[in-house]
Write an enzyme that holds these catalytic residues in place. Structure first.
Site, mmCIF file in Angstrom:
data_model
loop_
_atom_site.group_PDB
_atom_site.id
_atom_site.type_symbol
_atom_site.label_atom_id
_atom_site.label_comp_id
_atom_site.label_asym_id
_atom_site.label_seq_id
_atom_site.Cartn_x
_atom_site.Cartn_y
_atom_site.Cartn_z
ATOM 1 N N ARG A 1 1.068 6.936 17.065
ATOM 2 C CA ARG A 1 1.037 7.816 15.923
ATOM 3 C C ARG A 1 1.455 9.323 16.363
ATOM 4 O O ARG A 1 2.058 9.951 15.254
ATOM 5 C CB ARG A 1 -0.678 7.875 15.470
ATOM 6 C CG ARG A 1 -1.359 6.834 15.166
ATOM 7 C CD ARG A 1 -0.143 5.799 14.420
ATOM 8 N NE ARG A 1 -1.071 4.631 13.607
ATOM 9 C CZ ARG A 1 -0.521 3.485 13.390
ATOM 10 N NH1 ARG A 1 0.958 3.456 13.691
ATOM 11 N NH2 ARG A 1 -0.991 2.733 12.514
ATOM 12 N N ASP B 1 1.029 -1.203 0.063
ATOM 13 C CA ASP B 1 0.182 0.040 -0.040
ATOM 14 C C ASP B 1 0.989 1.127 0.044
ATOM 15 O O ASP B 1 0.537 2.167 -0.665
ATOM 16 C CB ASP B 1 -0.950 -0.091 1.274
ATOM 17 C CG ASP B 1 -2.048 -0.887 1.188
ATOM 18 O OD1 ASP B 1 -2.134 -1.821 0.104
ATOM 19 O OD2 ASP B 1 -2.787 -1.049 2.069
ATOM 20 N N SER C 1 -6.098 -7.105 8.484
ATOM 21 C CA SER C 1 -4.963 -6.442 8.416
ATOM 22 C C SER C 1 -4.213 -6.413 9.999
ATOM 23 O O SER C 1 -5.123 -6.500 10.947
ATOM 24 C CB SER C 1 -5.395 -4.868 8.211
ATOM 25 O OG SER C 1 -6.327 -4.337 9.032
#
Length: 405
Positions: free
Chosen positions: A96, A16, A179
Protein backbone atom coordinates in the site's frame (compact mmCIF):
# COMPACT_ATOMS: atom_id res chain seq x y z
CA UNK A 1 -14.55 19.96 1.27
CA UNK A 2 -14.76 21.31 -2.27
CA UNK A 3 -15.54 19.03 -5.18
CA UNK A 4 -12.37 17.81 -6.91
CA UNK A 5 -11.62 18.82 -10.48
CA UNK A 6 -9.30 15.92 -11.24
CA UNK A 7 -8.86 12.64 -9.35
CA UNK A 8 -6.16 9.97 -9.62
CA UNK A 9 -7.78 6.58 -9.05
CA UNK A 10 -5.98 3.39 -8.01
CA UNK A 11 -7.47 1.28 -10.79
CA UNK A 12 -7.35 -2.49 -11.24
CA UNK A 13 -9.63 -2.70 -14.24
CA UNK A 14 -12.02 -4.90 -12.29
CA UNK A 15 -15.72 -4.30 -11.80
CA UNK A 16 -15.48 -2.39 -8.51
CA UNK A 17 -12.85 0.14 -9.60
CA UNK A 18 -14.57 0.55 -12.99
CA UNK A 19 -17.75 1.45 -11.15
CA UNK A 20 -15.75 3.86 -8.98
CA UNK A 21 -14.30 5.51 -12.12
CA UNK A 22 -17.77 6.15 -13.52
CA UNK A 23 -19.15 7.14 -10.10
CA UNK A 24 -16.43 9.79 -9.70
CA UNK A 25 -17.27 11.18 -13.13
CA UNK A 26 -21.01 11.30 -12.45
CA UNK A 27 -20.91 12.29 -8.77
CA UNK A 28 -18.29 15.04 -9.04
CA UNK A 29 -18.23 15.83 -12.77
CA UNK A 30 -14.44 15.55 -12.57
CA UNK A 31 -11.68 14.19 -14.77
CA UNK A 32 -10.34 10.81 -13.68
CA UNK A 33 -6.76 9.67 -14.17
CA UNK A 34 -6.25 5.94 -13.67
CA UNK A 35 -3.16 4.37 -12.13
CA UNK A 36 -2.59 0.64 -12.40
CA UNK A 37 0.50 -0.85 -10.73
CA UNK A 38 2.13 -4.11 -11.73
CA UNK A 39 3.31 -5.43 -8.37
CA UNK A 40 3.60 -8.98 -9.61
CA UNK A 41 -0.05 -9.94 -9.15
CA UNK A 42 0.24 -12.14 -12.24
CA UNK A 43 -2.58 -10.53 -14.21
CA UNK A 44 -2.48 -9.11 -17.72
CA UNK A 45 -2.73 -5.34 -17.31
CA UNK A 46 -3.38 -4.20 -20.88
CA UNK A 47 -7.12 -4.96 -20.54
CA UNK A 48 -7.15 -2.36 -17.75
CA UNK A 49 -5.83 0.21 -20.21
CA UNK A 50 -8.51 -0.61 -22.79
CA UNK A 51 -11.24 -0.48 -20.17
CA UNK A 52 -9.99 2.85 -18.79
CA UNK A 53 -9.95 4.28 -22.32
CA UNK A 54 -13.49 3.03 -22.93
CA UNK A 55 -14.62 4.55 -19.61
CA UNK A 56 -13.27 7.97 -20.58
CA UNK A 57 -10.25 8.28 -18.30
CA UNK A 58 -8.45 11.54 -19.06
CA UNK A 59 -5.04 9.94 -18.59
CA UNK A 60 -3.89 6.37 -18.00
CA UNK A 61 -0.82 5.21 -16.06
CA UNK A 62 0.22 1.56 -16.09
CA UNK A 63 3.59 0.96 -14.44
CA UNK A 64 5.78 -2.04 -13.72
CA UNK A 65 6.84 -1.44 -10.10
CA UNK A 66 8.01 -4.95 -9.25
CA UNK A 67 11.68 -4.09 -8.76
CA UNK A 68 10.94 -0.98 -6.70
CA UNK A 69 8.40 -2.92 -4.66
CA UNK A 70 10.85 -5.64 -3.66
CA UNK A 71 13.98 -3.47 -3.41
CA UNK A 72 12.56 -0.50 -1.48
CA UNK A 73 9.69 -2.03 0.47
CA UNK A 74 9.83 -5.83 0.78
CA UNK A 75 13.59 -6.14 1.39
CA UNK A 76 13.78 -3.40 4.06
CA UNK A 77 10.88 -5.10 5.85
CA UNK A 78 12.60 -8.50 5.68
CA UNK A 79 15.77 -7.06 7.22
CA UNK A 80 13.60 -6.75 10.32
CA UNK A 81 12.17 -10.31 10.06
CA UNK A 82 8.80 -8.59 10.38
CA UNK A 83 5.79 -10.70 11.34
CA UNK A 84 2.47 -9.18 12.39
CA UNK A 85 1.05 -11.02 15.41
CA UNK A 86 3.91 -13.48 15.12
CA UNK A 87 2.73 -15.04 11.85
CA UNK A 88 1.72 -12.70 9.03
CA UNK A 89 4.38 -11.62 6.53
CA UNK A 90 2.50 -8.41 5.71
CA UNK A 91 2.08 -9.03 1.99
CA UNK A 92 -0.87 -6.67 1.49
CA UNK A 93 0.29 -4.11 4.04
CA UNK A 94 3.69 -3.50 2.43
CA UNK A 95 2.22 -2.90 -1.05
CA UNK A 96 0.00 0.00 0.00
CA UNK A 97 2.73 2.59 0.69
CA UNK A 98 4.14 2.20 -2.82
CA UNK A 99 0.71 2.52 -4.46
CA UNK A 100 -0.04 5.59 -2.32
CA UNK A 101 3.32 7.11 -3.17
CA UNK A 102 2.66 6.84 -6.90
CA UNK A 103 -0.91 8.11 -6.53
CA UNK A 104 0.38 11.28 -4.88
CA UNK A 105 3.23 11.67 -7.39
CA UNK A 106 0.89 11.23 -10.36
CA UNK A 107 -1.53 13.75 -8.83
CA UNK A 108 1.32 16.25 -8.77
CA UNK A 109 2.39 15.38 -12.32
CA UNK A 110 -1.13 15.76 -13.74
CA UNK A 111 -2.34 18.66 -11.63
CA UNK A 112 -4.95 16.54 -9.85
CA UNK A 113 -6.28 17.76 -6.52
CA UNK A 114 -7.50 14.38 -5.21
CA UNK A 115 -6.76 10.67 -5.15
CA UNK A 116 -9.19 7.79 -4.76
CA UNK A 117 -9.09 4.11 -3.81
CA UNK A 118 -11.46 1.15 -3.76
CA UNK A 119 -10.91 0.02 -0.16
CA UNK A 120 -14.03 -0.56 1.92
CA UNK A 121 -14.92 1.18 5.16
CA UNK A 122 -14.43 -2.02 7.18
CA UNK A 123 -10.85 -2.84 6.30
CA UNK A 124 -7.27 -1.83 6.94
CA UNK A 125 -6.47 -0.70 3.40
CA UNK A 126 -8.48 2.52 3.63
CA UNK A 127 -6.31 3.50 6.60
CA UNK A 128 -3.07 2.53 4.88
CA UNK A 129 -3.82 4.34 1.62
CA UNK A 130 -4.90 7.51 3.35
CA UNK A 131 -2.27 7.72 6.08
CA UNK A 132 0.44 7.23 3.46
CA UNK A 133 -1.11 9.81 1.12
CA UNK A 134 -1.40 12.44 3.85
CA UNK A 135 2.18 11.72 4.97
CA UNK A 136 3.39 12.63 1.48
CA UNK A 137 1.00 15.51 0.75
CA UNK A 138 -0.96 16.96 3.68
CA UNK A 139 -3.11 19.00 1.27
CA UNK A 140 -4.26 16.09 -0.89
CA UNK A 141 -7.94 15.24 -0.90
CA UNK A 142 -8.79 11.53 -0.58
CA UNK A 143 -12.07 10.16 -1.89
CA UNK A 144 -13.20 6.79 -0.54
CA UNK A 145 -16.39 5.89 -2.45
CA UNK A 146 -17.23 2.90 -0.25
CA UNK A 147 -17.67 5.34 2.64
CA UNK A 148 -19.76 7.78 0.60
CA UNK A 149 -22.02 6.07 -1.91
CA UNK A 150 -25.24 4.12 -1.41
CA UNK A 151 -24.11 1.17 -3.56
CA UNK A 152 -23.81 -1.08 -0.55
CA UNK A 153 -24.80 -4.37 -2.16
CA UNK A 154 -23.69 -6.47 -5.12
CA UNK A 155 -27.15 -5.96 -6.65
CA UNK A 156 -26.85 -2.17 -6.54
CA UNK A 157 -23.34 -2.31 -7.98
CA UNK A 158 -24.56 -4.44 -10.90
CA UNK A 159 -27.51 -2.11 -11.48
CA UNK A 160 -25.16 0.91 -11.56
CA UNK A 161 -22.83 -0.90 -13.97
CA UNK A 162 -25.70 -1.82 -16.29
CA UNK A 163 -27.11 1.70 -16.21
CA UNK A 164 -23.75 3.16 -17.25
CA UNK A 165 -22.88 0.38 -19.72
CA UNK A 166 -19.90 -0.90 -17.73
CA UNK A 167 -18.96 -4.39 -18.97
CA UNK A 168 -19.64 -7.11 -16.40
CA UNK A 169 -17.87 -10.44 -16.61
CA UNK A 170 -20.20 -13.42 -16.20
CA UNK A 171 -18.45 -14.53 -13.02
CA UNK A 172 -19.04 -11.10 -11.45
CA UNK A 173 -22.85 -11.20 -11.61
CA UNK A 174 -23.18 -13.46 -8.61
CA UNK A 175 -21.55 -13.10 -5.22
CA UNK A 176 -17.85 -13.89 -5.45
CA UNK A 177 -17.01 -16.86 -3.18
CA UNK A 178 -14.10 -14.91 -1.67
CA UNK A 179 -12.02 -11.82 -2.45
CA UNK A 180 -8.39 -11.94 -3.54
CA UNK A 181 -5.48 -9.52 -3.29
CA UNK A 182 -2.20 -10.52 -4.90
CA UNK A 183 1.30 -9.18 -5.50
CA UNK A 184 4.79 -10.59 -5.85
CA UNK A 185 5.06 -11.24 -2.11
CA UNK A 186 1.76 -13.02 -1.47
CA UNK A 187 -1.81 -13.88 -2.31
CA UNK A 188 -4.53 -13.08 0.23
CA UNK A 189 -8.00 -14.65 0.16
CA UNK A 190 -10.76 -13.60 2.54
CA UNK A 191 -14.47 -13.04 2.97
CA UNK A 192 -17.65 -14.90 2.07
CA UNK A 193 -17.03 -18.66 2.29
CA UNK A 194 -13.94 -18.05 4.46
CA UNK A 195 -15.64 -15.94 7.10
CA UNK A 196 -16.33 -18.79 9.54
CA UNK A 197 -12.99 -19.58 11.23
CA UNK A 198 -14.43 -22.88 12.50
CA UNK A 199 -14.64 -24.17 8.91
CA UNK A 200 -11.53 -25.45 7.16
CA UNK A 201 -10.71 -23.55 3.97
CA UNK A 202 -11.16 -25.72 0.86
CA UNK A 203 -8.11 -26.66 -1.17
CA UNK A 204 -9.29 -24.77 -4.24
CA UNK A 205 -8.55 -21.53 -2.38
CA UNK A 206 -4.85 -22.09 -3.08
CA UNK A 207 -3.68 -20.18 -6.14
CA UNK A 208 0.11 -20.23 -6.13
CA UNK A 209 1.02 -23.05 -3.75
CA UNK A 210 0.73 -26.79 -4.30
CA UNK A 211 -0.96 -28.65 -1.47
CA UNK A 212 1.86 -30.01 0.74
CA UNK A 213 0.35 -33.49 0.35
CA UNK A 214 0.81 -33.18 -3.43
CA UNK A 215 4.30 -31.65 -3.33
CA UNK A 216 7.30 -33.63 -4.66
CA UNK A 217 8.34 -36.64 -2.61
CA UNK A 218 12.00 -35.67 -2.91
CA UNK A 219 13.41 -32.66 -1.02
CA UNK A 220 15.21 -29.87 -2.87
CA UNK A 221 18.06 -27.72 -1.59
CA UNK A 222 18.61 -24.07 -2.48
CA UNK A 223 21.39 -21.63 -1.57
CA UNK A 224 20.62 -17.95 -1.05
CA UNK A 225 23.41 -15.37 -0.94
CA UNK A 226 23.07 -12.21 1.16
CA UNK A 227 24.79 -8.82 1.22
CA UNK A 228 24.05 -6.48 4.12
CA UNK A 229 20.81 -8.26 4.91
CA UNK A 230 19.39 -8.43 1.38
CA UNK A 231 19.22 -11.52 -0.82
CA UNK A 232 21.42 -11.06 -3.90
CA UNK A 233 21.77 -14.53 -5.44
CA UNK A 234 20.20 -17.97 -5.74
CA UNK A 235 22.47 -21.00 -6.17
CA UNK A 236 25.37 -18.68 -6.91
CA UNK A 237 23.61 -16.71 -9.65
CA UNK A 238 23.31 -12.97 -9.03
CA UNK A 239 19.74 -11.80 -9.56
CA UNK A 240 17.65 -8.63 -9.15
CA UNK A 241 15.38 -8.31 -6.11
CA UNK A 242 12.16 -9.04 -8.05
CA UNK A 243 13.80 -11.95 -9.89
CA UNK A 244 14.90 -13.47 -6.59
CA UNK A 245 11.43 -13.29 -5.10
CA UNK A 246 9.91 -14.65 -8.31
CA UNK A 247 12.21 -17.68 -8.27
CA UNK A 248 11.68 -18.29 -4.55
CA UNK A 249 7.92 -18.15 -5.20
CA UNK A 250 8.33 -20.83 -7.84
CA UNK A 251 10.34 -23.06 -5.53
CA UNK A 252 8.11 -22.50 -2.54
CA UNK A 253 4.93 -23.00 -4.53
CA UNK A 254 6.26 -26.25 -5.96
CA UNK A 255 7.02 -27.63 -2.48
CA UNK A 256 3.84 -26.44 -0.75
CA UNK A 257 5.60 -23.83 1.40
CA UNK A 258 4.03 -20.71 2.87
CA UNK A 259 0.33 -21.38 3.56
CA UNK A 260 -1.12 -19.47 6.52
CA UNK A 261 -4.68 -19.61 7.87
CA UNK A 262 -4.89 -16.61 10.20
CA UNK A 263 -7.48 -14.81 12.32
CA UNK A 264 -5.93 -11.38 12.78
CA UNK A 265 -6.80 -8.17 14.57
CA UNK A 266 -7.55 -5.41 12.10
CA UNK A 267 -6.48 -1.87 12.97
CA UNK A 268 -10.11 -0.74 12.76
CA UNK A 269 -11.00 -3.03 15.67
CA UNK A 270 -12.52 -6.24 14.32
CA UNK A 271 -11.05 -9.67 13.79
CA UNK A 272 -10.87 -11.14 10.30
CA UNK A 273 -9.88 -14.49 8.85
CA UNK A 274 -7.59 -14.73 5.83
CA UNK A 275 -5.74 -17.42 3.89
CA UNK A 276 -2.30 -16.18 2.91
CA UNK A 277 0.09 -17.77 0.42
CA UNK A 278 3.63 -16.45 0.78
CA UNK A 279 5.96 -19.11 -0.66
CA UNK A 280 9.01 -17.01 -1.52
CA UNK A 281 8.68 -14.82 1.55
CA UNK A 282 8.57 -17.83 3.88
CA UNK A 283 11.80 -19.17 2.38
CA UNK A 284 13.39 -15.71 2.50
CA UNK A 285 12.53 -15.22 6.17
CA UNK A 286 14.07 -18.57 7.13
CA UNK A 287 17.18 -17.81 5.08
CA UNK A 288 17.62 -14.34 6.55
CA UNK A 289 17.30 -15.71 10.07
CA UNK A 290 19.85 -18.36 9.09
CA UNK A 291 22.52 -15.88 8.01
CA UNK A 292 21.85 -13.64 11.01
CA UNK A 293 22.56 -16.59 13.31
CA UNK A 294 26.27 -16.43 12.48
CA UNK A 295 26.77 -12.76 11.59
CA UNK A 296 24.66 -10.80 14.09
CA UNK A 297 25.88 -10.09 17.62
CA UNK A 298 23.58 -11.39 20.36
CA UNK A 299 22.91 -7.96 21.86
CA UNK A 300 22.06 -6.47 18.48
CA UNK A 301 19.96 -9.49 17.51
CA UNK A 302 17.97 -9.58 20.72
CA UNK A 303 17.30 -5.82 20.58
CA UNK A 304 16.21 -6.18 16.96
CA UNK A 305 13.84 -9.01 17.88
CA UNK A 306 12.36 -6.94 20.69
CA UNK A 307 11.42 -4.04 18.41
CA UNK A 308 10.19 -6.23 15.56
CA UNK A 309 6.56 -6.48 16.79
CA UNK A 310 6.31 -2.69 16.97
CA UNK A 311 7.89 -2.32 13.52
CA UNK A 312 5.50 -4.91 12.04
CA UNK A 313 2.51 -3.24 13.67
CA UNK A 314 3.48 0.13 12.18
CA UNK A 315 3.53 -1.39 8.69
CA UNK A 316 0.26 -3.26 9.24
CA UNK A 317 -1.45 -0.09 10.49
CA UNK A 318 -0.28 2.09 7.60
CA UNK A 319 2.55 4.08 9.17
CA UNK A 320 5.29 3.24 6.65
CA UNK A 321 6.11 6.92 6.10
CA UNK A 322 6.00 7.80 9.81
CA UNK A 323 9.12 9.07 11.59
CA UNK A 324 9.01 6.19 14.08
CA UNK A 325 9.10 3.57 11.31
CA UNK A 326 11.99 5.40 9.67
CA UNK A 327 13.84 5.58 13.00
CA UNK A 328 13.39 1.86 13.56
CA UNK A 329 14.49 1.21 9.97
CA UNK A 330 17.73 3.10 10.58
CA UNK A 331 18.42 0.90 13.62
CA UNK A 332 17.56 -2.26 11.71
CA UNK A 333 19.71 -1.30 8.72
CA UNK A 334 22.65 -0.56 11.02
CA UNK A 335 22.38 -4.10 12.36
CA UNK A 336 22.68 -5.51 8.84
CA UNK A 337 26.14 -4.13 7.98
CA UNK A 338 27.78 -7.57 8.36
CA UNK A 339 24.77 -9.77 7.50
CA UNK A 340 26.55 -11.12 4.44
CA UNK A 341 27.07 -14.74 3.43
CA UNK A 342 25.25 -17.80 2.14
CA UNK A 343 22.51 -20.03 3.54
CA UNK A 344 21.59 -23.50 2.32
CA UNK A 345 17.99 -24.58 2.87
CA UNK A 346 16.02 -27.76 2.38
CA UNK A 347 12.51 -27.55 0.92
CA UNK A 348 10.15 -30.46 1.49
CA UNK A 349 6.39 -31.02 1.79
CA UNK A 350 5.39 -27.59 3.08
CA UNK A 351 8.50 -27.07 5.22
CA UNK A 352 11.70 -25.07 4.80
CA UNK A 353 14.67 -25.30 7.16
CA UNK A 354 18.22 -24.05 7.24
CA UNK A 355 20.76 -26.87 6.95
CA UNK A 356 23.99 -24.87 6.51
CA UNK A 357 25.27 -21.30 6.60
CA UNK A 358 28.69 -19.67 6.10
CA UNK A 359 30.14 -16.17 5.91
CA UNK A 360 33.44 -14.28 5.90
CA UNK A 361 31.73 -12.04 8.47
CA UNK A 362 30.85 -14.92 10.81
CA UNK A 363 31.05 -14.48 14.58
CA UNK A 364 30.88 -18.21 15.10
CA UNK A 365 34.12 -19.55 16.65
CA UNK A 366 34.56 -23.29 16.54
CA UNK A 367 37.66 -22.91 18.68
CA UNK A 368 35.55 -21.47 21.52
CA UNK A 369 32.53 -23.77 21.30
CA UNK A 370 34.19 -27.13 20.61
CA UNK A 371 33.73 -30.10 22.96
CA UNK A 372 37.27 -31.12 22.10
CA UNK A 373 40.47 -29.53 23.42
CA UNK A 374 40.11 -25.79 22.83
CA UNK A 375 43.86 -25.00 23.00
CA UNK A 376 43.33 -22.21 25.52
CA UNK A 377 40.71 -20.27 23.53
CA UNK A 378 38.36 -20.33 26.51
CA UNK A 379 39.23 -20.65 30.21
CA UNK A 380 36.35 -22.58 31.78
CA UNK A 381 37.27 -21.41 35.29
CA UNK A 382 36.23 -17.86 34.26
CA UNK A 383 32.62 -19.08 34.36
CA UNK A 384 32.73 -19.46 38.17
CA UNK A 385 33.11 -15.72 38.80
CA UNK A 386 30.59 -14.94 36.07
CA UNK A 387 28.01 -17.15 37.77
CA UNK A 388 28.72 -15.80 41.27
CA UNK A 389 28.31 -12.18 40.18
CA UNK A 390 25.03 -12.93 38.40
CA UNK A 391 23.81 -14.99 41.36
CA UNK A 392 24.52 -12.32 43.99
CA UNK A 393 21.16 -10.53 43.84
CA UNK A 394 19.31 -13.86 43.63
CA UNK A 395 21.10 -15.08 46.76
CA UNK A 396 20.25 -11.88 48.65
CA UNK A 397 16.60 -12.19 47.61
CA UNK A 398 16.48 -15.86 48.63
CA UNK A 399 18.07 -15.10 52.01
CA UNK A 400 15.50 -12.43 52.76
CA UNK A 401 12.57 -14.59 51.61
CA UNK A 402 13.69 -17.50 53.80
CA UNK A 403 13.94 -15.17 56.79
CA UNK A 404 10.31 -14.03 56.49
CA UNK A 405 8.70 -17.34 55.52
Amino acid sequence: MSAPKKVVLAYSGGLDTSIILKWLQTEYGCEVVTFTADLGQGEELEPARKKAEMMGASDIYIEDLREEFVRDFVFPMFRANALYEGLYLLGTSIARPLISKRLVEIAEETGADAVSHGATGKGNDQVRFELCAYSLNPEIQVIAPWREWDLGSRTKLIEFAEKHQIPIAKDKRGEAPFSVDANLLHTSSEGKMLEDPAEEAPDHILQRITRPEDAPDEPETVEIGFEKGDAVSINGEAMSPASILTELNRLGGKHGIGILDLVENRFVGMKSRGIYETPGGTILLEAHRGIEQITLDSGAGHLKDSIMPRYAELIYNGFWFSPEREMLQALIDKSQEHVTGTVRLKLYKGGVRTIARWSDHSLYSEAHVTFEEDMGAYDQTDAQGFIQLNALRLKLLAARNRKFK
